[in-house]
Design an enzyme around this catalytic site. Structure first.
Site, short mmCIF file in Angstrom:
data_model
loop_
_atom_site.label_atom_id
_atom_site.label_comp_id
_atom_site.label_asym_id
_atom_site.label_seq_id
_atom_site.Cartn_x
_atom_site.Cartn_y
_atom_site.Cartn_z
N ASP A 64 -12.01 -1.12 -7.22
CA ASP A 64 -10.64 -0.74 -7.59
C ASP A 64 -9.75 -1.98 -7.55
O ASP A 64 -9.97 -2.88 -6.75
CB ASP A 64 -10.05 0.26 -6.58
N ASP A 70 -1.31 -2.57 -0.90
CA ASP A 70 -2.57 -2.26 -0.16
C ASP A 70 -2.85 -3.38 0.83
O ASP A 70 -3.19 -3.14 1.99
CB ASP A 70 -3.80 -2.26 -1.08
N GLU A 93 -10.91 0.84 4.47
CA GLU A 93 -11.38 1.05 3.10
C GLU A 93 -11.26 -0.23 2.28
O GLU A 93 -11.99 -0.43 1.31
CB GLU A 93 -10.55 2.17 2.46
N GLU A 94 -10.36 -1.11 2.66
CA GLU A 94 -10.13 -2.34 1.90
C GLU A 94 -11.03 -3.50 2.30
O GLU A 94 -10.91 -4.59 1.75
CB GLU A 94 -8.66 -2.77 2.05
N ASP A 115 -7.69 4.09 5.98
CA ASP A 115 -7.40 3.79 4.57
C ASP A 115 -5.92 3.38 4.58
O ASP A 115 -5.06 4.23 4.77
CB ASP A 115 -7.64 5.04 3.71
N LEU A 117 -3.59 2.34 2.41
CA LEU A 117 -2.63 2.88 1.45
C LEU A 117 -3.37 3.68 0.38
O LEU A 117 -3.70 3.15 -0.68
CB LEU A 117 -1.79 1.76 0.83
N ASP A 118 -3.61 4.92 0.71
CA ASP A 118 -4.34 5.78 -0.22
C ASP A 118 -3.45 6.17 -1.40
O ASP A 118 -2.27 6.45 -1.21
CB ASP A 118 -4.81 7.04 0.51
N GLU A 283 -11.44 8.94 4.30
CA GLU A 283 -10.66 9.99 3.64
C GLU A 283 -11.17 11.38 4.03
O GLU A 283 -10.42 12.18 4.61
CB GLU A 283 -10.72 9.79 2.11
P1 AHM Z 1 -7.75 5.06 -3.54
O1 AHM Z 1 -8.14 5.17 -2.10
O2 AHM Z 1 -8.35 3.88 -4.22
O3 AHM Z 1 -6.28 5.17 -3.75
O4 AHM Z 1 -8.46 6.30 -4.33
C1 AHM Z 1 -8.43 7.55 -3.82
C2 AHM Z 1 -7.55 8.40 -4.68
C3 AHM Z 1 -7.07 9.63 -3.94
O5 AHM Z 1 -5.83 9.40 -3.35
C4 AHM Z 1 -6.97 10.66 -5.03
O6 AHM Z 1 -7.18 11.96 -4.54
C5 AHM Z 1 -8.05 10.26 -5.97
O7 AHM Z 1 -8.30 8.88 -5.76
C6 AHM Z 1 -7.64 10.46 -7.39
O8 AHM Z 1 -8.70 10.16 -8.22
P2 AHM Z 1 -8.65 10.42 -9.80
O9 AHM Z 1 -7.67 9.45 -10.35
O10 AHM Z 1 -10.05 10.18 -10.24
O11 AHM Z 1 -8.22 11.85 -9.97
MG MG Z 2 -8.16 5.97 -0.47
#
Ligand code: AHM
Ligand code: MG
Length: 337
Positions: A64, A70, A93-94, A115, A117-118, A283
């Site tokens: 990502d 983040d 997570e990072e 995590d 900044l989810d 998560e």
């Molecule tokens: P992230 O941790 O990289 O932000 O990704 C997790 C996020 C969640 O917050 C969310 O529920 C999901 O990815 C959304 O995924 P999508 O865009 O495939 O619906």
């Molecule tokens: Mg996340």
């Protein structure tokens, strides 16, 4: 009479006083984390103003794009937590690997997984994002924590929680005696008890899923979502679709209002095995701990999230989480498949 004014610190302290054997270590750890949450909240609220919008151009271990916020949130948590003497190791997570506590600081008996900044891909559009955390007791011998201390079943969590940076900043946590929510009063810089002892409704009227992935789902999931859209007042249908795309925001709304969030496994082209998207340790596990404490359920469709034995730090799982009757009904559809 109006409600008592209770800060999160007082709440945590009073809970600790119920346990005469407690050393105060966990309380100290949570206080450090609360400080980090306030710093991140302040920065997230300034996101539209600050020069930090945009991407660093780097990618995290999941491929990502990593935004500057983040990186900032990850760094703030690290700097708030590395020197308190409460932790033996962290994992984020990072970060690819475990994050050791520097040798110049004393080590404690807890492990922190987070995590930072989810949902941060939403930040440029002013959509809610959040921090998720999970705390375990160290299980290996010696003072330094290891990867084994981080690869834990969710049922072993001592505390789990999240902070949602939304229209207000809300912190929700559970130390295994119910789920409690606090709202940050920015004027005084304190989280005040606003949602004592949260219980999630046994059945909701909301479903939250990225329906763009419908063609990747198994038959049971597709039938279930179609069922929720049928018109039948007697069974409370159709359900309303609500999907922010920030897990913490979607989870928080459903926790309060009831309903079901699904990120099922998807059959992707070029992959032989269907895969979930969300990460078990950062998560799914902490949110599963919270939902169960609030009377709800969390499953992959095959097993209870809290009983999964993790194999690696960044393992992904399907996540179906929410009101008990809704999750049970989903399992019924899945099993008929
Ligand atoms: P992230 O941790 O990289 O932000 O990704 C997790 C996020 C969640 O917050 C969310 O529920 C999901 O990815 C959304 O995924 P999508 O865009 O495939 O619906
Ligand atoms: Mg996340």
């Amino acid at each position: 009479m109006s409600q008592k004014i209770v800060t999160v610190q007082r709440h945590v302290l009073e809970a600790q006083q119920q346990h005469p054997e407690a050393t105060g270590d966990l309380t100290g750890l949570l206080w450090d984390l609360i400080l980090a949450a306030k710093v991140i909240s302040c920065q997230v609220n300034k996101a539209g103003l600050a020069q930090i919008l945009g991407l660093t151009g780097s990618h995290n271990v999941h491929g990502d794009e990593v935004t500057k916020l983040d990186v900032f949130a990850n760094d703030v948590i690290y700097r708030a937590m590395d020197h308190g003497g409460h932790l033996c190791v962290m994992a984020s997570e990072e970060a690819d690997d475990i994050i050791p506590i520097p040798s110049r600081f004393s080590k404690g008996k807890y492990v922190l997984l987070f995590d930072p900044l989810d949902g941060s891909s939403n930040i440029d559009a002013n959509v809610s994002v959040g921090t998720i955390f999970s705390i375990y007791r160290k299980k290996t011998l010696g003072s330094d924590g290891t990867v084994e201390d981080c690869l834990r079943k969710g049922i072993e969590q001592v505390v789990a929680g999240y902070i949602v940076y939304g229209s207000s900043t809300v912190l929700v946590y559970s130390a295994g005696y119910g789920v409690h929510g606090f709202t940050l009063d920015p004027a005084i810089g304190e989280f005040l008890l606003s949602h004592p002892d949260i219980k999630t409704p046994k059945k909701g009227k909301i479903y939250s899923v990225n329906e763009g992935n419908v063609l990747q789902w198994d038959e049971g999931t597709r039938k279930y979502i179609n069922y929720l859209k049928e018109d039948d007042a007697a069974t409370g249908r159709p359900y309303s679709a609500r999907y922010v795309g920030s897990l913490v925001a979607d989870f928080h709304r459903n926790l309060l209002y009831g309903g079901i969030f699904l990120y099922p496994a998807g059959h992707k082209k070029g992959k032989d095995k269907p895969q979930g998207k969300l990460r078990l340790l950062y998560e799914a596990s902490p949110l599963a701990f919270l939902v169960e404490q609030a009377g709800g359920m969390a499953t992959t469709g095959r097993e209870r999230i809290l009983e999964i034995e993790p194999e690696h730090l960044h393992q992904r799982v399907p996540l179906i989480i929410g009101s008990e009757q809704d999750v049970q009904q989903y399992l019924g559809f899945l099993n008929q498949g």
